[in-house]
Structures are given as C-alpha cells and as structure tokens.
Scaffold this motif. Sequence first.
Motif, PDB file in Angstrom:
ATOM      1  N   ARG A  16      56.454  42.878  86.953  1.00 29.00           N
ATOM      2  CA  ARG A  16      56.463  41.557  86.308  1.00 29.00           C
ATOM      3  C   ARG A  16      55.276  41.018  86.561  1.00 29.00           C
ATOM      4  O   ARG A  16      54.729  40.213  85.676  1.00 29.00           O
ATOM      5  N   LEU A  53      52.747  42.237  84.162  1.00 29.89           N
ATOM      6  CA  LEU A  53      52.485  41.864  82.985  1.00 29.89           C
ATOM      7  C   LEU A  53      52.454  40.378  82.744  1.00 29.89           C
ATOM      8  O   LEU A  53      51.859  40.014  81.702  1.00 29.89           O
ATOM      9  N   ASN A  54      52.591  39.642  83.624  1.00 33.56           N
ATOM     10  CA  ASN A  54      52.214  38.264  83.492  1.00 33.56           C
ATOM     11  C   ASN A  54      50.604  38.017  83.633  1.00 33.56           C
ATOM     12  O   ASN A  54      50.579  37.142  82.999  1.00 33.56           O
ATOM     13  N   ALA A 103      49.499  38.850  80.245  1.00 32.71           N
ATOM     14  CA  ALA A 103      49.904  37.606  79.419  1.00 32.71           C
ATOM     15  C   ALA A 103      48.673  36.536  79.295  1.00 32.71           C
ATOM     16  O   ALA A 103      48.335  35.883  78.274  1.00 32.71           O
ATOM     17  N   THR A 143      50.588  40.861  74.349  1.00 35.37           N
ATOM     18  CA  THR A 143      50.896  40.721  75.896  1.00 35.37           C
ATOM     19  C   THR A 143      51.642  39.442  76.084  1.00 35.37           C
ATOM     20  O   THR A 143      52.562  39.523  77.126  1.00 35.37           O
ATOM     21  N   ASN A 191      55.236  39.866  74.658  1.00 35.76           N
ATOM     22  CA  ASN A 191      55.968  40.926  75.230  1.00 35.76           C
ATOM     23  C   ASN A 191      56.543  40.168  76.498  1.00 35.76           C
ATOM     24  O   ASN A 191      57.526  40.578  76.899  1.00 35.76           O
ATOM     25  N   TYR A 192      55.672  39.809  77.342  1.00 37.41           N
ATOM     26  CA  TYR A 192      56.117  39.150  78.519  1.00 37.41           C
ATOM     27  C   TYR A 192      57.267  38.160  78.426  1.00 37.41           C
ATOM     28  O   TYR A 192      58.173  38.122  79.064  1.00 37.41           O
ATOM     29  N   VAL A 222      60.506  39.617  77.749  1.00 36.70           N
ATOM     30  CA  VAL A 222      61.164  40.396  78.898  1.00 36.70           C
ATOM     31  C   VAL A 222      61.969  39.546  79.696  1.00 36.70           C
ATOM     32  O   VAL A 222      62.825  39.839  80.299  1.00 36.70           O
ATOM     33  N   ALA A 271      48.936  47.291  79.674  1.00 36.82           N
ATOM     34  CA  ALA A 271      49.942  46.605  79.766  1.00 36.82           C
ATOM     35  C   ALA A 271      50.575  46.130  78.565  1.00 36.82           C
ATOM     36  O   ALA A 271      51.755  45.694  78.570  1.00 36.82           O
ATOM     37  N   GLY A 284      54.437  46.497  78.250  1.00 40.43           N
ATOM     38  CA  GLY A 284      55.184  45.485  77.936  1.00 40.43           C
ATOM     39  C   GLY A 284      56.170  45.676  76.762  1.00 40.43           C
ATOM     40  O   GLY A 284      57.226  45.184  76.492  1.00 40.43           O
ATOM     41  N   LYS A 285      55.777  46.283  75.680  1.00 36.36           N
ATOM     42  CA  LYS A 285      56.557  46.645  74.472  1.00 36.36           C
ATOM     43  C   LYS A 285      57.605  47.509  75.005  1.00 36.36           C
ATOM     44  O   LYS A 285      58.569  47.529  74.503  1.00 36.36           O
TER      45      LYS A 285
END
Length: 176
Positions: A57, A60-61, A64, A75, A78-79, A82, A137, A141-142
């Motif tokens: 997490r 991915l953050n 983003a 990104t 996606n983030y 999620v 990423a 994320g996808k």
Amino acid sequence: LFGAAGALWSVAAPAKVYLYEPTLQSGTIEASDPMVGVALPGATPAEYQAHLLWNLRSGLNVAALQCQFSPFLRTVDNYNGVLAPHSRELDRAYRALEGYFRRVHGNGGPRRFDDYSTQTYNNFSSLQAQLGFCQTAGRIGKEALARPKGQLGQLAAARMRELRSSLTPHQDPLTF
C-alpha cells in the motif's frame, strides 16, 4: 480512412516508460523477508503479513505521488481505486501493525509506528530509479484493481519482490 485510424487509437496500449524493460527480480516473497521493508523484530506471522500488505500500500501510495508525470501509468487512479474495495483488509493490517508497536514498545509504540511509516514511505522514493519504479507500480496497481476483496495480501506476496527490485536504477539502451 480517418474512422479506421480513430478506431486503432481507441485500443488500450500498455503504459510504458522504457522501450526495453529492465529485468527485475520477481517471485513470491515471504512476509518476514528483510527485502519487504523495515525490520520488525519479534513480529508474529500475522504482524509480518500486515507488514507485507502495508508495504505494498505504501509503495502504491508513493507511486501515486511520484509518478504523475505519466498519466498513462494511472498510478493515482489505481491507488485511489484500490482503497475502498480493500479497506477492510488494509484496516486489519493497520491495526495489526499498530498492535505490534504497542506490544513491543509500550507507550512509545505510537511514535515508533510513525517512524516506521515515515521510513517505509522513504524507502520507496528513488530519483535514480523513478522510471522503473513507476512503470512497475503502475502494473501492480492495475492488477490490484482486479483483485477480489480480501486478496490484496496475496498480491503483495506475489509482487513485492518485483516492486522492491524496481528501485534499483536501470538504463534503457536507447536513452542517453
């Protein structure tokens, strides 16, 4: 003629920032593997699982925030996409980590958890490897968007090694 060209442009293409993608270490990773992130001495298996998910997490953050130079990587979308479907799993991970720091550090637990969070975020920031990290990423994320509720931890185990490996700088042979 223009209609056919427009139809070709509407087909989704994979988002890439490298012409030749670097070879990254991949494969399943154990939640207690030091490559996951900051060390958690004395953590239980459940706390290590939370640590693994929380690192995904966090990565991915950071993507983003750091990868907005390429809207094709998506990104941010996606983030954000999620978070809601996986909120229960993420909340459990947060509470498990909070409990770990409270258990191990007593009254100093909240401060140590803040330090852990800061260090975790900082460990995903890399200027020299930004392109590879962002591209990786974006793909992860996808894939996270397609995961059913409750399976984000499985994705973390399957892709964390690759996400961490993407933080190593790679040179595209066709760039100068």
